[in-house]
Design a protein around this motif. Structure first.
Motif: not given
Length: 176
Positions: A10-20, A70-80
């Protein structure tokens, strides 16, 4: 224990919500297994960061996953855009189904002759095609039992029916 290969699941898409949480563009036929809580994937490359799935859920036809750390949106977005790799057993998942990575590099024989090696697989809606690379160029072989009756992963050989014209060079375009 069967040998394993590394494949993109798979490939990481966009962040979803605020909790990572992140969305996943799937490349696997087994998402419930590959993205189960506790599953470990590698990010980006075979030697990339190890990501452990904390939770996954379906939201309609969209897979949403949370990774440990990855517990917040900002950190999760780095995986996009990051490709997610898993180690899977080489061989058949179902009779007649093979991972592309298990086929690439196998010798292709037809009529007792070495015709080339599988360079890649093209996935078309109607049927898959083996791209066979030889000294004469590339040849497309429909990956159907009638034309490819034998796939022997143990010996590294694929047998193709000896069909006239299948492995002959394309006719010259001159004179048209």
């Amino acid at each position: 224990m069967a040998p394993t290969v590394d494949v993109v699941v798979g490939t990481v898409g966009r962040a979803h919500g605020l909790r990572g949480e992140v969305t996943i563009r799937l490349s696997s036929d087994f998402p419930e297994e590959r993205f189960a809580p506790g599953a470990v994937l590698r990010a980006g490359t075979i030697n990339g960061e190890r990501l452990e799935v904390r939770a996954s859920r379906w939201q309609g036809d969209l897979l949403v996953v949370t990774f440990h750390g990855y517990t917040d949106r900002s950190r999760a977005e780095t995986l996009r855009g990051t490709e997610l790799w898993a180690q899977v057993e080489v061989g058949e998942s179902d009779p007649g189904d093979f991972h592309d990575a298990a086929l690439v590099g196998l010798e292709v024989r037809s009529g007792g002759l070495l015709r080339g090696r599988i360079a890649s697989i093209v996935h078309n809606p109607g049927q898959d095609l083996l791209v066979v690379r030889s000294e004469a160029g590339e040849h497309l072989v429909p990956f159907v039992t009638e034309l490819v009756p034998v796939v022997d992963l143990a010996t590294g050989v694929v047998e193709v029916v000896d069909l006239p014209g299948l492995f002959e060079p394309a006719p010259s375009q001159e004179g048209r």
